[in-house]
Write a protein that holds these residues in place. Structure first.
Motif, PDB file in Angstrom:
ATOM      1  N   GLU A 210       0.846  -1.196   0.000  1.00 33.61           N
ATOM      2  CA  GLU A 210       0.000   0.000   0.000  1.00 33.61           C
ATOM      3  C   GLU A 210       0.876   1.238   0.000  1.00 33.61           C
ATOM      4  O   GLU A 210       1.829   1.337   0.775  1.00 33.61           O
ATOM      5  N   LEU A 212       2.109   4.900   0.716  1.00 31.88           N
ATOM      6  CA  LEU A 212       1.945   5.943   1.729  1.00 31.88           C
ATOM      7  C   LEU A 212       2.175   7.322   1.131  1.00 31.88           C
ATOM      8  O   LEU A 212       1.379   8.240   1.323  1.00 31.88           O
ATOM      9  N   LYS A 213       3.283   7.476   0.363  1.00 28.20           N
ATOM     10  CA  LYS A 213       3.599   8.740  -0.281  1.00 28.20           C
ATOM     11  C   LYS A 213       4.111   8.482  -1.689  1.00 28.20           C
ATOM     12  O   LYS A 213       4.658   7.413  -1.967  1.00 28.20           O
ATOM     13  N   PRO A 227      -1.363   8.334  -2.942  1.00 30.45           N
ATOM     14  CA  PRO A 227      -1.292   7.724  -1.606  1.00 30.45           C
ATOM     15  C   PRO A 227      -2.576   6.961  -1.285  1.00 30.45           C
ATOM     16  O   PRO A 227      -3.679   7.425  -1.588  1.00 30.45           O
ATOM     17  N   TRP A 289       6.296   3.133   0.923  1.00 33.25           N
ATOM     18  CA  TRP A 289       5.269   2.183   1.309  1.00 33.25           C
ATOM     19  C   TRP A 289       4.735   2.466   2.716  1.00 33.25           C
ATOM     20  O   TRP A 289       5.465   2.940   3.592  1.00 33.25           O
ATOM     21  N   ASN A 290       3.478   2.149   2.897  1.00 33.82           N
ATOM     22  CA  ASN A 290       2.852   2.287   4.215  1.00 33.82           C
ATOM     23  C   ASN A 290       3.261   1.099   5.085  1.00 33.82           C
ATOM     24  O   ASN A 290       2.963  -0.043   4.729  1.00 33.82           O
ATOM     25  N   SER A 292       2.103  -0.034   7.785  1.00 36.43           N
ATOM     26  CA  SER A 292       0.853  -0.718   8.190  1.00 36.43           C
ATOM     27  C   SER A 292       1.079  -1.789   9.249  1.00 36.43           C
ATOM     28  O   SER A 292       0.444  -2.841   9.233  1.00 36.43           O
TER      29      SER A 292
END
Length: 404
Positions: A210, A212-213, A227, A289-290, A292
């Motif tokens: 996923e 993130l930025k 994002p 990347w997130n 998470s």
């Protein structure tokens, strides 16, 4: 980092000298007059019958000499030279600085355990997606998605328990993993040596792909990735996790476009989009990347901290002793840090005290080794006297350097 290391070394110098002189004076193996530093005296104070003059004092090893001032001149008189006192007293005084460093480390680790929370990854969080093994961990028997249920046949609480210093330095480690509904035991030998040779992470939690930025003007930005997007396919290959995405991207030929299928959530629905991306150098598309991963805050009671502080201190001490032995034998490279898994907490203040605690234990061990400026050489004279019942001969002078 460098300012923190220098400040840490200065604190260690003060801890060492404070303990050294406090124990020496208490055991009556101290001279009546000491001078610390360079130049003229600025500060004068007396403890019991011992007077200290302090000049320009820089609390860094080898930068601030300490002299005993006597009728014979200026030089450092060490505890082993106080022949009128018992040998046991002189032995304890000789190791006074090292004892002070160990006690300082215990206090530091205890305070950190009590005042600062631990942020840990729980076993449940580790096994939510399973682990992502490194390439060499896969060669050892792990596969992506393995869920670790036990280590050395025992249950564990956090991810940090899986990579603790005790495990890394152990001759053999056994991991029990759950794979396709079956439990499998994976045994590893020489984990520290493998870490040193390869230099990459051993295992880490598996993380979904996923975004993130997005880096401005990067291939991902130009393709329209935003994002929150989750990548589900790369060139028609289904992917779920970050490692899967990066592995497929590395297979592409330079300047070759890549088709990314993404899921994008909106307030009303979830869209599925296919975007063309032209990855840059080393197949980088320009996203962050997130993570998470849900970290759990864990605070310790005073009783828990009083138990954990010494335990962490002596675990660190044991780890560094083992690591030092393996460095001498050539098994590990000096750059390999085995104290890392204990973790340096976030924040400059916490990091400073963690570094100071670790270094205090390392330098305490240093004093027991035949190294320059260590107390080891003074212990030789005491051992000679204890065995032969005679003073250490002047012709075999230790030529111990001045105390800094």
């Amino acid at each position: 980092m460098l300012p923190q290391i220098l400040l840490s070394l200065a604190l260690l110098n003060l801890f060492y000298l404070t303990a050294f002189f406090a124990i020496s004076i208490w055991l009556n193996v101290a001279e009546t007059h000491y001078f610390l530093g360079y130049g003229k005296k600025f500060i004068r104070f007396t403890i019991r019958q011992t007077t200290f003059h302090i000049g320009v004092y820089i609390p860094i090893v080898m930068l601030s000499p300490i002299y005993t001032i006597t009728n014979d001149g200026q030089r450092m008189k060490y505890p082993w030279e106080f022949f009128g006192e018992g040998i046991f007293r002189r032995f304890v005084a000789t190791l006074g600085g090292a004892i002070g460093l160990i006690l300082s480390a215990i206090l530091i680790f205890t305070a950190l355990a009590y005042f600062t929370p631990d942020y840990v990854i729980s076993k449940e969080e580790v096994n939510k997606h399973g682990i992502e093994p490194s390439e060499w961990a896969m060669q050892s028997g792990f596969v992506p998605g393995d869920k670790i249920v036990a280590v050395n046949g025992k249950d564990y609480e956090t991810f940090q328990d899986l990579i603790s210093p005790g495990l890394i330095t152990a001759p053999e480690v056994s991991y029990t993993v759950l794979r396709d509904g079956k439990e499998i035991e994976i045994k590893l030998q020489g984990l520290a040596e493998s870490l040193n040779r390869r230099g990459d992470p051993f295992i880490y939690p598996r993380i979904p792909a996923e975004v993130l930025k997005v880096v401005s003007n990067s291939p991902a930005d130009q393709a329209g990735i935003k994002p929150g997007d989750r990548i589900t396919m790369v060139n028609d290959k289904p992917v779920t996790y970050i490692k899967e995405v990066t592995s497929v991207l590395k297979e592409k030929i330079d300047e070759e476009k890549v088709l990314l299928t993404i899921e994008r959530k909106t307030p009303d629905s979830t869209q599925t989009l296919t975007l063309e991306v032209f990855p840059g150098h080393q197949s980088v598309i320009g996203v962050q990347w997130n993570p998470s991963i849900a970290y759990t805050e864990k605070r310790n009671s005073l009783l828990q901290a009083l138990w954990m502080g010494p335990a962490r201190a002596f675990t660190t001490l044991k780890t560094n002793v083992i690591a030092f032995g393996r460095i001498i034998s050539g098994v590990l490279a000096p750059k390999q840090s085995l104290s890392g898994p204990i973790g340096i907490a976030n924040g400059p203040t916490i990091q400073l005290w963690t570094i100071t605690g670790v270094y205090a234990l390392i330098y305490a061990c240093y004093n027991l080794l035949p190294l320059p400026r260590s107390a080891f050489w003074e212990l030789i004279a005491l051992a000679y006297e204890g065995i032969t019942k005679r003073k250490y001969p002047d012709r075999l002078s230790l030529q111990v350097p001045e105390l800094y």
